[in-house]
Structure formats: C-alpha cells, structure tokens
Design an enzyme around this catalytic site. Structure first.
Site, mmCIF file in Angstrom:
data_model
loop_
_atom_site.group_PDB
_atom_site.id
_atom_site.type_symbol
_atom_site.label_atom_id
_atom_site.label_comp_id
_atom_site.label_asym_id
_atom_site.label_seq_id
_atom_site.Cartn_x
_atom_site.Cartn_y
_atom_site.Cartn_z
ATOM 1 C CE LYS A 60 -53.597 -14.298 -20.178
ATOM 2 N NZ LYS A 60 -53.097 -13.622 -21.392
ATOM 3 C CG ASP A 113 -49.684 -16.294 -21.905
ATOM 4 O OD1 ASP A 113 -50.885 -16.558 -21.898
ATOM 5 O OD2 ASP A 113 -49.093 -15.911 -22.928
#
Ligand code: IMP
Ligand code: MG
Length: 182
Positions: free
Chosen positions: A133, A105
């Site tokens: 991501k 992330d």
C-alpha cells in the site's frame, strides 16, 4: 473493540494470486541462481499461506524459517512500535536471505526486521511482499519484489486477517463495514 458487521468484497482472485506467485518465484529463482542455500524467512502470521505457495515454485535449495514481529495487536492501525515475539532459528551470516511479508503498509515492521537481520551480516538480503500500500508508507523501505500494489483498503484472506479471522479465504478481499460506522 465491539464486534462489527462487515462483508468481504473480492479484490484479487485465487487464480490471479497463483499466476503472480509463479512469476515472483521465477524472478527470485533467477536472482539467486547458483546459491548453495536460500534462507526464506516468513513473517508470522500473515505470510504463512504466501510462503507455502512461493517456496514450492522456487527452483533452488531452500531453508524455511519464521520470525514473528508484532505492531498491530488486533487493531486496524499500526502502533509504530515493533516487537520481536519470535526470532528465527537458523544462522544467516554469509547466507542468502529472502524475507517474505504479506503486506507493506507503513513499512515500520519491515524496516525493523530488515535492520535486525542485516546486523547479522547475510551475504544478500532481499524482500518479497505479496501486497504493497504505497500511499500509506512512512518508513523508508522497499520490497525487492511486490505481488500487487493496492489502494488504502483494509484487506483479508490468503493468510491475512482481521482480528484473527478470514485468514483461510483463498482470495484477497477488502473489508466493507455494513453497520454504518466509518
Ligand atoms: P506496517 O508495519 O505498517 O507496514 O504493517 C505491516 C503489517 O500490518 C502487515 O504485516 C500486516 O500484518 C498488517 N496489515 C497492514 N495492512 C493490513 C490489512 O489491510 N489487513 C490486515 N493486516 C494488515
Ligand atoms: Mg504481519
């Protein structure tokens, strides 16, 4: 945090995950071909399902170890401060190491873990992340292999939790709140 009501919309099916895990394992096997032992380090707890499926598709002698780092608590945002709650048991100096993570992330967790493990001088250290991501990245870190790139959505399932729930879903789904709040 008060209990919020939400539904889970499927994003990646169990079948798609299985096919991708097989392909990742093939690449990993090829990369580390000839190694006397690959130390596969799973980051607890989110990677436990992924690592179980992945190691069964890797055609090399493997040792499995675990490390637990914490940055999230039960919140949906990274705290940026990474703590090691449980270190690996084995020695990795001179060994080939594969770190297995559920999601990259902000990247702070992996950056911290990689720095820690590299200081122990493994022969090679690579990273395999199931999900990435990229739009959320803040730390300078890249996985060697990534299962799926996903948009900035909060996801659960296949080992990944929301406040310790939904880890047992066989697919990956995104959390959609139904109580009106953002
Ligand atoms: P990072 O340090 O910001 O890269 O955080 C990575 C960790 O945050 C992952 O290992 C997950 O445990 C957690 N995380 C990040 N995104 C999600 C998500 O969408 N659902 C559940 N956990 C997540
Ligand atoms: Mg995690």
């Amino acid at each position: 945090m008060p209990e919020r009501s939400y539904v889970i919309d499927q994003m990646i099916s169990a079948k798609a995950i299985a096919a991708r895990v097989e392909a990742l394992a093939r690449d990993i096997t090829q990369h580390f071909k000839g190694t006397d032992k690959l130390v596969v380090v799973g980051l607890l707890r989110g990677s436990f399902v992924f690592i179980a499926d992945l190691v069964r598709e890797i055609d090399l002698p493997v040792e499995v170890d675990f490390l637990e780092a914490s940055s999230y608590g039960d919140a949906m945002q990274s705290s940026r401060e990474v703590r090691i709650l449980k270190d690996i048991r084995g020695e990795i100096a001179g060994r080939d190491v594969l770190v297995v993570e559920d999601i990259v992330d902000t990247g702070f967790t992996l950056h911290h873990v990689k720095t820690l493990l590299m200081a122990r001088q493994p022969a090679r250290l690579e990273i395999c992340a199931l999900l990435d991501k990229p739009s959320r990245r803040e730390a300078d870190i890249r996985a060697t292999w990534t299962g799926f790139e996903i948009p900035d959505e909060f996801v659960v399932g296949y080992g990944i939790d929301f406040a310790q729930r939904n880890r047992n879903l066989p697919f990956i789904g995104k959390v959609r709140f139904t109580d009106g709040a953002a």
